[in-house]
Design a protein around this motif. Structure first.
Motif, PDB file in Angstrom:
ATOM      1  N   SER A 136       1.012  -0.944   0.320  1.00  0.00           N
ATOM      2  CA  SER A 136       0.211  -0.411  -0.039  1.00  0.00           C
ATOM      3  C   SER A 136       0.571   1.257   0.231  1.00  0.00           C
ATOM      4  CB  SER A 136      -1.049   0.008   1.077  1.00  0.00           C
ATOM      5  OG  SER A 136      -0.022  -0.187   2.250  1.00  0.00           O
ATOM      6  N   SER A 137       2.379   1.332   0.621  1.00  0.00           N
ATOM      7  CA  SER A 137       2.905   2.167   0.517  1.00  0.00           C
ATOM      8  C   SER A 137       3.796   1.909  -1.040  1.00  0.00           C
ATOM      9  CB  SER A 137       3.598   2.342   1.610  1.00  0.00           C
ATOM     10  OG  SER A 137       2.633   2.469   2.784  1.00  0.00           O
ATOM     11  N   ILE A 138       4.719   1.062  -0.867  1.00  0.00           N
ATOM     12  CA  ILE A 138       5.769   0.919  -2.142  1.00  0.00           C
ATOM     13  C   ILE A 138       5.167   0.432  -3.234  1.00  0.00           C
ATOM     14  CG2 ILE A 138       7.823  -0.026  -1.418  1.00  0.00           C
ATOM     15  CD1 ILE A 138       8.676  -0.677   1.111  1.00  0.00           C
ATOM     16  N   ASP A 139       5.364   1.418  -4.246  1.00  0.00           N
ATOM     17  CA  ASP A 139       4.873   0.973  -5.235  1.00  0.00           C
ATOM     18  C   ASP A 139       6.276  -0.168  -6.690  1.00  0.00           C
ATOM     19  OD1 ASP A 139       3.087   2.367  -5.704  1.00  0.00           O
ATOM     20  OD2 ASP A 139       4.424   4.251  -4.992  1.00  0.00           O
ATOM     21  N   LEU A 140       7.928  -0.744  -5.962  1.00  0.00           N
ATOM     22  CA  LEU A 140       8.499  -0.646  -6.738  1.00  0.00           C
ATOM     23  C   LEU A 140       9.515  -1.335  -6.349  1.00  0.00           C
ATOM     24  CD1 LEU A 140       9.368  -1.656 -10.201  1.00  0.00           C
ATOM     25  CD2 LEU A 140      10.176  -0.251  -9.848  1.00  0.00           C
ATOM     26  N   VAL A 141       9.835  -2.373  -6.715  1.00  0.00           N
ATOM     27  CA  VAL A 141      11.605  -2.773  -5.682  1.00  0.00           C
ATOM     28  C   VAL A 141      12.469  -2.806  -6.488  1.00  0.00           C
ATOM     29  CG1 VAL A 141      12.337  -4.387  -3.969  1.00  0.00           C
ATOM     30  CG2 VAL A 141       9.809  -3.979  -3.641  1.00  0.00           C
ATOM     31  N   VAL A 142      13.605  -2.889  -6.402  1.00  0.00           N
ATOM     32  CA  VAL A 142      14.122  -3.270  -6.818  1.00  0.00           C
ATOM     33  C   VAL A 142      15.625  -3.540  -6.588  1.00  0.00           C
ATOM     34  CG1 VAL A 142      16.399  -2.157  -8.995  1.00  0.00           C
ATOM     35  CG2 VAL A 142      14.232  -0.799  -8.859  1.00  0.00           C
ATOM     36  N   PRO A 143      16.405  -4.749  -7.007  1.00  0.00           N
ATOM     37  CA  PRO A 143      17.401  -5.336  -5.912  1.00  0.00           C
ATOM     38  C   PRO A 143      18.355  -5.200  -6.521  1.00  0.00           C
ATOM     39  CG  PRO A 143      15.640  -7.287  -6.851  1.00  0.00           C
ATOM     40  CD  PRO A 143      15.018  -5.795  -6.950  1.00  0.00           C
ATOM     41  N   ARG A 144      19.937  -5.077  -6.375  1.00  0.00           N
ATOM     42  CA  ARG A 144      21.288  -4.774  -7.099  1.00  0.00           C
ATOM     43  C   ARG A 144      21.935  -5.528  -5.875  1.00  0.00           C
ATOM     44  NH1 ARG A 144      23.529   0.168  -9.465  1.00  0.00           N
ATOM     45  NH2 ARG A 144      25.181  -0.411 -10.136  1.00  0.00           N
ATOM     46  N   GLY A 145      22.425  -6.781  -6.243  1.00  0.00           N
ATOM     47  CA  GLY A 145      23.705  -6.893  -6.196  1.00  0.00           C
ATOM     48  C   GLY A 145      23.476  -8.770  -6.373  1.00  0.00           C
ATOM     49  N   GLY A 146      23.950  -9.755  -5.369  1.00  0.00           N
ATOM     50  CA  GLY A 146      24.766 -11.074  -5.824  1.00  0.00           C
ATOM     51  C   GLY A 146      22.988 -11.662  -6.489  1.00  0.00           C
ATOM     52  N   GLU A 147      23.256 -13.199  -6.860  1.00  0.00           N
ATOM     53  CA  GLU A 147      22.476 -13.887  -7.020  1.00  0.00           C
ATOM     54  C   GLU A 147      21.805 -14.490  -5.557  1.00  0.00           C
ATOM     55  OE1 GLU A 147      21.582 -18.036  -9.283  1.00  0.00           O
ATOM     56  OE2 GLU A 147      23.617 -17.258  -8.747  1.00  0.00           O
ATOM     57  N   GLY A 148      21.694 -14.454  -5.214  1.00  0.00           N
ATOM     58  CA  GLY A 148      21.782 -14.842  -3.719  1.00  0.00           C
ATOM     59  C   GLY A 148      19.955 -13.451  -2.987  1.00  0.00           C
ATOM     60  N   LEU A 149      21.133 -12.567  -2.988  1.00  0.00           N
ATOM     61  CA  LEU A 149      19.910 -11.045  -2.783  1.00  0.00           C
ATOM     62  C   LEU A 149      19.125 -10.749  -4.029  1.00  0.00           C
ATOM     63  CD1 LEU A 149      19.018  -8.677  -1.316  1.00  0.00           C
ATOM     64  CD2 LEU A 149      20.511  -7.549  -2.899  1.00  0.00           C
ATOM     65  N   ILE A 150      19.181 -11.288  -4.884  1.00  0.00           N
ATOM     66  CA  ILE A 150      18.135 -11.398  -6.126  1.00  0.00           C
ATOM     67  C   ILE A 150      16.655 -12.319  -5.387  1.00  0.00           C
ATOM     68  CG2 ILE A 150      17.184 -10.968  -8.069  1.00  0.00           C
ATOM     69  CD1 ILE A 150      19.155  -9.169  -7.873  1.00  0.00           C
ATOM     70  N   ASN A 151      17.401 -13.279  -5.691  1.00  0.00           N
ATOM     71  CA  ASN A 151      16.219 -15.137  -5.625  1.00  0.00           C
ATOM     72  C   ASN A 151      16.015 -14.073  -4.255  1.00  0.00           C
ATOM     73  OD1 ASN A 151      17.611 -16.078  -7.620  1.00  0.00           O
ATOM     74  ND2 ASN A 151      19.074 -17.440  -6.689  1.00  0.00           N
ATOM     75  N   TYR A 152      16.492 -13.140  -2.817  1.00  0.00           N
ATOM     76  CA  TYR A 152      15.338 -13.702  -1.606  1.00  0.00           C
ATOM     77  C   TYR A 152      14.351 -12.535  -1.880  1.00  0.00           C
ATOM     78  CZ  TYR A 152      14.274 -12.366   3.298  1.00  0.00           C
ATOM     79  OH  TYR A 152      14.216 -12.555   3.826  1.00  0.00           O
ATOM     80  N   VAL A 153      14.936 -11.581  -3.035  1.00  0.00           N
ATOM     81  CA  VAL A 153      13.930 -10.511  -2.996  1.00  0.00           C
ATOM     82  C   VAL A 153      12.833 -10.582  -4.291  1.00  0.00           C
ATOM     83  CG1 VAL A 153      13.477  -8.275  -3.783  1.00  0.00           C
ATOM     84  CG2 VAL A 153      15.619  -8.408  -2.230  1.00  0.00           C
ATOM     85  N   THR A 154      13.138 -11.582  -5.049  1.00  0.00           N
ATOM     86  CA  THR A 154      11.885 -12.071  -5.650  1.00  0.00           C
ATOM     87  C   THR A 154      10.860 -12.885  -5.072  1.00  0.00           C
ATOM     88  OG1 THR A 154      13.286 -11.598  -7.315  1.00  0.00           O
ATOM     89  CG2 THR A 154      11.697 -13.306  -8.659  1.00  0.00           C
TER      90      THR A 154
END
Length: 417
Positions: free
Chosen positions: A195-213
């Motif tokens: 309700s407050s955040i419109d977009l997330v951009v993860p920028r880092g290693g494969e582990g971070l990307i997979n975790y955020v996704t």
């Protein structure tokens, strides 16, 4: 749900409306003030960065990660220059296009507008904090920036410097929110704040990307790992090919647009590989190669590549080497092992160049140039908030324009349906 996370999200949502009222000239002034404050607070930023560097060495961070983490006076100057470049770029907000009048007299105009609140989650590189903050301000978005625990002191110091500029402009501090707590639970709660955040951009290693996704309920633009290839075609200029391959691997090996695998056509391999391996060895590159490459360069110290090597993003002075039978086999290898980031062909053959660009599926496809150019600054964007390897809503380096969306402005004279 963590109250701190709730406050971060709700405060940023409120602050976006103050930012939305700024015109282009005011945003430009704010960004120049931000750049000035980075320089003014450089001693405090460097002191905080040294604390992160000490902690990073103690925790066993790799040399590539330490290089990403390191700040010095020159890099802070570069950060400030990047913010100034963003300040002086054209403002996409309010841009009107696709204007038309319907048969019933309704006038439709599509207008470019901010996305709203953008959260950027990143690792290691503290300069991402100032780049992301500046890009969000320029595009009219409030930002929530969360660095990794290894850069927490540096990012906090950068955020405090930027907030001095917001104060000078009498804007809410939450226009740029630095998450100063490395607690993962806060990030997990933020990833549910639809309700407050419109977009997330993860920028880092494969582990971070997979975790955020996996955990985000908010739309995510992925900055996936960069498993980049350079293919030297049978019609390549050898001197050019060596220069490009060496640059793509060694100019800065710890970044996502560095080459990880070199593919060489069998027709040119006997002539070029001894020269190329000699140059890579001089640059202290470890080579993991196929059987054919080992036979062609028996004295180069090439280690036999394992199956998993072709799918490894080294971010270090290590590369894979494979001799291929044809352009088609090179493309097949790229499609099997690439991550859709940046791919390059070196060739003097027009047909081969065109075919490679047409069928290789990646955010950036190069002919006779290093993959190291896939970068927001190099692409004339001033900086980037990430390099998207997906296909919606943007692909490649994400600059100011990629942080906007559109809406229709509809004007009538009493029409009803």
């Amino acid at each position: 749900m963590n109250q701190l996370a709730i406050n971060y999200a709700s405060d940023a949502k409120s602050a976006r409306f103050a930012l939305a009222q700024l015109g282009s000239a005011q945003k430009r002034t704010l960004l120049h003030k931000m750049a000035d404050q980075l320089i003014a607070h450089s001693d405090a930023i460097l002191e905080s960065n040294q604390q992160d560097m000490v902690n990073g060495r103690k925790s066993g961070l790799s040399n590539a990660m330490l290089d990403r983490l390191l700040l010095n006076p020159e890099r802070i100057e570069d950060m400030a220059d990047s913010v100034r470049q963003i300040a002086d770029m054209p403002d996409p907000v309010g841009e009107k296009f696709d204007h038309r009048v319907l048969d019933n007299g309704l006038e439709l105009t599509k207008v470019r507008v901010p996305i709203g609140v953008v959260m950027v989650i990143f690792e290691s590189r503290p300069n991402v904090a100032s780049d992301a903050a500046a890009l969000c301000v320029k595009s009219g978005n409030a930002s929530i920036l969360r660095g990794g625990k290894e850069s927490i002191h540096s990012v906090t110091a950068i955020g405090r410097a930027l907030k001095h500029a917001l104060s000078e402009m009498k804007l809410p501090a939450q226009v740029v929110t630095m998450v100063e707590d490395a607690d993962r639970a806060i990030m997990e709660d933020l990833l549910r704040m639809t309700s407050s955040i419109d977009l997330v951009v993860p920028r880092g290693g494969e582990g971070l990307i997979n975790y955020v996704t996996e955990h985000s309920r908010i739309p995510v633009v992925k900055h996936d790992k960069g498993l980049c290839h350079v293919y030297i075609d049978q019609y390549a200029d050898m001197d050019m090919a060596i220069r490009i391959a060496v640059n793509a691997k060694t100019q800065r090996p710890g970044v996502c647009n560095a080459m990880e695998t070199l593919l060489v056509h069998q027709s040119i391999a006997p002539a070029i590989l001894p020269l190329l391996c000699k140059e890579m060895t001089r640059k202290k590159v470890e080579i993991r190669g196929c059987e054919a490459s080992i036979k062609l360069c028996p004295d180069a110290g090439i280690v036999a590549a394992k199956a998993e090597d072709w799918d490894t993003e080294y971010l270090d002075l290590i590369m894979n080497l494979r001799v291929v039978d044809s352009l088609e086999q090179a493309v097949e290898h790229i499609q099997q092992h690439g991550t859709g980031h940046s791919e390059a062909i070196v060739t003097e053959n027009y047909h081969a160049a065109g075919l490679f660009q047409k069928i290789v599926d990646a955010a950036a496809v190069y002919v006779n140039a290093s993959t190291r150019f896939t970068d927001g600054g190099q692409f004339g964007m001033g900086a980037e908030i990430g390099i998207s390897t997906q296909k919606l809503h943007c692909r490649g380096p994400m600059g100011v324009r990629e942080l906007t969306t559109t809406k229709y402005i509809v004007s009538g004279s009493g029409q009803i349906r």
